[in-house]
Write a protein that holds these residues in place. Structure first.
Motif, PDB file in Angstrom:
ATOM      1  N   SER A   1       0.832  -1.207   0.000  1.00 18.71           N
ATOM      2  CA  SER A   1       0.000   0.000   0.000  1.00 18.71           C
ATOM      3  C   SER A   1       0.866   1.257   0.000  1.00 18.71           C
ATOM      4  O   SER A   1       0.547   2.242  -0.676  1.00 18.71           O
ATOM      5  CB  SER A   1      -0.963  -0.001   1.187  1.00 18.71           C
ATOM      6  OG  SER A   1      -0.347   0.383   2.387  1.00 18.71           O
ATOM      7  N   ASN A   2       1.983   1.227   0.723  1.00 20.24           N
ATOM      8  CA  ASN A   2       2.884   2.385   0.715  1.00 20.24           C
ATOM      9  C   ASN A   2       3.437   2.651  -0.674  1.00 20.24           C
ATOM     10  O   ASN A   2       3.601   3.811  -1.084  1.00 20.24           O
ATOM     11  CB  ASN A   2       4.042   2.164   1.693  1.00 20.24           C
ATOM     12  CG  ASN A   2       3.622   2.291   3.142  1.00 20.24           C
ATOM     13  OD1 ASN A   2       2.446   2.489   3.431  1.00 20.24           O
ATOM     14  ND2 ASN A   2       4.570   2.169   4.049  1.00 20.24           N
ATOM     15  N   GLN A   3       3.727   1.579  -1.403  1.00 15.04           N
ATOM     16  CA  GLN A   3       4.245   1.742  -2.761  1.00 15.04           C
ATOM     17  C   GLN A   3       3.214   2.413  -3.661  1.00 15.04           C
ATOM     18  O   GLN A   3       3.535   3.318  -4.452  1.00 15.04           O
ATOM     19  CB  GLN A   3       4.649   0.381  -3.335  1.00 15.04           C
ATOM     20  CG  GLN A   3       5.193   0.414  -4.755  1.00 15.04           C
ATOM     21  CD  GLN A   3       6.531   1.121  -4.872  1.00 15.04           C
ATOM     22  OE1 GLN A   3       7.160   1.461  -3.868  1.00 15.04           O
ATOM     23  NE2 GLN A   3       6.979   1.351  -6.090  1.00 15.04           N
ATOM     24  N   VAL A   4       1.947   2.003  -3.538  1.00 16.43           N
ATOM     25  CA  VAL A   4       0.884   2.632  -4.328  1.00 16.43           C
ATOM     26  C   VAL A   4       0.719   4.096  -3.921  1.00 16.43           C
ATOM     27  O   VAL A   4       0.533   4.974  -4.773  1.00 16.43           O
ATOM     28  CB  VAL A   4      -0.441   1.858  -4.173  1.00 16.43           C
ATOM     29  CG1 VAL A   4      -1.601   2.627  -4.825  1.00 16.43           C
ATOM     30  CG2 VAL A   4      -0.330   0.474  -4.787  1.00 16.43           C
ATOM     31  N   ILE A   5       0.814   4.377  -2.627  1.00 16.13           N
ATOM     32  CA  ILE A   5       0.721   5.775  -2.157  1.00 16.13           C
ATOM     33  C   ILE A   5       1.835   6.622  -2.775  1.00 16.13           C
ATOM     34  O   ILE A   5       1.595   7.737  -3.251  1.00 16.13           O
ATOM     35  CB  ILE A   5       0.780   5.830  -0.621  1.00 16.13           C
ATOM     36  CG1 ILE A   5      -0.484   5.220  -0.020  1.00 16.13           C
ATOM     37  CG2 ILE A   5       0.937   7.272  -0.132  1.00 16.13           C
ATOM     38  CD1 ILE A   5      -0.384   4.925   1.468  1.00 16.13           C
ATOM     39  N   ARG A   6       3.061   6.100  -2.770  1.00 11.96           N
ATOM     40  CA  ARG A   6       4.178   6.849  -3.364  1.00 11.96           C
ATOM     41  C   ARG A   6       3.940   7.109  -4.853  1.00 11.96           C
ATOM     42  O   ARG A   6       4.204   8.207  -5.364  1.00 11.96           O
ATOM     43  CB  ARG A   6       5.491   6.075  -3.159  1.00 11.96           C
ATOM     44  CG  ARG A   6       6.045   6.160  -1.744  1.00 11.96           C
ATOM     45  CD  ARG A   6       7.438   5.571  -1.649  1.00 11.96           C
ATOM     46  NE  ARG A   6       7.423   4.130  -1.712  1.00 11.96           N
ATOM     47  CZ  ARG A   6       7.362   3.318  -0.633  1.00 11.96           C
ATOM     48  NH1 ARG A   6       7.311   3.833   0.577  1.00 11.96           N
ATOM     49  NH2 ARG A   6       7.366   2.014  -0.788  1.00 11.96           N
ATOM     50  N   GLN A   7       3.443   6.097  -5.556  1.00 12.67           N
ATOM     51  CA  GLN A   7       3.180   6.253  -6.989  1.00 12.67           C
ATOM     52  C   GLN A   7       2.051   7.250  -7.244  1.00 12.67           C
ATOM     53  O   GLN A   7       2.120   8.071  -8.174  1.00 12.67           O
ATOM     54  CB  GLN A   7       2.851   4.890  -7.598  1.00 12.67           C
ATOM     55  CG  GLN A   7       4.042   3.934  -7.621  1.00 12.67           C
ATOM     56  CD  GLN A   7       3.652   2.509  -7.973  1.00 12.67           C
ATOM     57  OE1 GLN A   7       2.468   2.172  -8.053  1.00 12.67           O
ATOM     58  NE2 GLN A   7       4.650   1.664  -8.173  1.00 12.67           N
ATOM     59  N   LEU A   8       1.025   7.194  -6.417  1.00  8.25           N
ATOM     60  CA  LEU A   8      -0.071   8.165  -6.545  1.00  8.25           C
ATOM     61  C   LEU A   8       0.415   9.587  -6.300  1.00  8.25           C
ATOM     62  O   LEU A   8       0.074  10.510  -7.042  1.00  8.25           O
ATOM     63  CB  LEU A   8      -1.179   7.831  -5.543  1.00  8.25           C
ATOM     64  CG  LEU A   8      -2.099   6.666  -5.884  1.00  8.25           C
ATOM     65  CD1 LEU A   8      -2.934   6.285  -4.670  1.00  8.25           C
ATOM     66  CD2 LEU A   8      -3.011   6.990  -7.070  1.00  8.25           C
ATOM     67  N   ARG A   9       1.219   9.762  -5.252  1.00  4.89           N
ATOM     68  CA  ARG A   9       1.699  11.105  -4.945  1.00  4.89           C
ATOM     69  C   ARG A   9       2.536  11.655  -6.095  1.00  4.89           C
ATOM     70  O   ARG A   9       2.415  12.835  -6.467  1.00  4.89           O
ATOM     71  CB  ARG A   9       2.495  11.096  -3.636  1.00  4.89           C
ATOM     72  CG  ARG A   9       3.012  12.452  -3.194  1.00  4.89           C
ATOM     73  CD  ARG A   9       1.913  13.512  -3.114  1.00  4.89           C
ATOM     74  NE  ARG A   9       1.014  13.322  -1.996  1.00  4.89           N
ATOM     75  CZ  ARG A   9      -0.247  13.739  -1.981  1.00  4.89           C
ATOM     76  NH1 ARG A   9      -0.751  14.369  -3.035  1.00  4.89           N
ATOM     77  NH2 ARG A   9      -1.020  13.544  -0.939  1.00  4.89           N
ATOM     78  N   ALA A  10       3.371  10.803  -6.682  1.00  2.00           N
ATOM     79  CA  ALA A  10       4.187  11.237  -7.816  1.00  2.00           C
ATOM     80  C   ALA A  10       3.317  11.613  -9.006  1.00  2.00           C
ATOM     81  O   ALA A  10       3.599  12.581  -9.724  1.00  2.00           O
ATOM     82  CB  ALA A  10       5.171  10.140  -8.203  1.00  2.00           C
TER      83      ALA A  10
END
Length: 344
Positions: free
Chosen positions: A281-290
């Motif tokens: 989930s953290n990886q998806v959050i990082r990708q979304l923020r980018a």
């Protein structure tokens, strides 16, 4: 302070079937909320006000949808110190969900597997429960999470979401569109670009009409899965922005079993939640923020077992953080721990 140490309560509850334990707990919360007995689990709310998506949240920690599908325990959950509580997923018609057993604990992994399947009492009962809750009048933010009935063909899913949006709109601080549960057949196909664009376009059109009718803007969030690659996340991010959606919730449960291989119940069908979904989930959050830039609201959820985990969600790019499985394993003290860790 709680009257009964959670470790003792958990020892008793974990000797019961997971769904039986869940129903007993929710029944107690529903019965004893707003009475002196809510001191058994209650705590003062940490003050850490923040404005996200035009809403003034009293702090950054929230209860994720799924625990209270019928909105029976909003005040009981709110008493734990949450700044916001999200309830549902609700479907237009009542439905029993999938056959039992459908909940499984993996204690060695601080995890759960569920294939409940949006079991709920339907929209009318849900709204009646929501209307009785006092949480919003006490400064809390209330999110209402909508989905589709299992009996509704996927090609007609938009109809169910429109019914849900219209039904909950007057009573919600924000509405979440759940298209990411793995436990309703074909639901995750709504995350594909064309299907998502069609769904969100229809919801946005209906929301404009509701805004005109009710003279109030209710933010709309979309909840997505962790089982997405960077390209898929990018497409979803663009589709959210193109359709005027106010925020995204990342993430729902995972269908991956990589982190729990060999454990009892690991091969049960359903969504895996808890510690094993934390990094995905953290990886998806990082990708979304980018993809979305610095200002687009993101709620992070998945595997938060401590204040440090909540802070890691924020460091990954989440503005707000929700808990679910962590509450079951760690107890109500987790709420204050997370709120303090997220405080500026």
């Amino acid at each position: 302070m709680p009257l009964i140490p959670y470790a003792l309560s958990r020892a008793v509850l974990f000797n019961l079937d997971p769904e039986v334990a869940h129903e007993l707990t929710m029944g107690a919360l529903a019965r004893f909320q707003n009475t002196p007995l809510d001191c058994a689990w209650g705590a003062s709310r940490v003050s850490d006000p923040v404005e996200i998506a035009g809403l003034k949240f009293p702090n950054r920690i929230g209860m994720a949808a799924g625990l209270d599908k019928n909105g029976r325990c909003i005040d009981g959950l709110g008493a734990m110190g949450f700044g916001f509580v999200e309830v549902g997923t609700v479907t237009p018609k009542p439905q029993p969900g999938n056959p039992k057993p459908r909940m499984f604990r993996l204690p060695q992994a601080n995890a759960l597997i569920n294939r409940l399947g949006f079991n709920n009492d339907g929209l009318d009962a849900f709204v009646n429960n929501v209307r009785r809750a006092r949480f919003r009048t006490q400064g809390g933010i209330l999110g209402l999470n909508i989905g589709k009935n299992a009996s509704t063909p996927i090609e007609n899913a938009v109809d169910d979401y429109l019914i849900g949006l219209e039904g909950v709109y007057p009573w919600a601080d924000y509405v979440t569109v759940n298209i990411s549960s793995p436990n309703t057949q074909n639901l995750r196909s709504l995350q594909s670009d064309e299907a998502l664009d069609r769904l969100l376009g229809a919801l946005q059109t209906r929301r404009q009409a509701l805004m005109a009718r009710d003279k109030r803007h209710v933010p709309m969030f979309v909840k997505i899965a962790p089982d997405l690659d960077e390209t898929q996340v990018g497409v979803i991010a663009a589709t959210l922005q193109n359709n005027g959606i106010d925020g995204v919730i990342a993430t729902n449960t995972t269908i991956s079993r990589e982190a729990v291989k060999g454990m009892a119940h690991a091969e049960e069908a359903g969504g895996l939640s808890g510690a094993p979904v934390f990094e995905a989930s953290n990886q998806v959050i990082r990708q979304l923020r980018a993809a979305l830039g610095p200002r687009f609201p993101i709620i992070g959820v998945g595997g938060v077992m401590s204040g440090a985990d909540a802070r890691a969600k924020r460091d990954a790019g989440a503005d707000l953080v929700q808990v679910y499985t962590g509450l079951i394993y760690q107890g109500p003290a987790l709420v204050t721990d997370c709120a303090l860790a997220l405080k500026n």
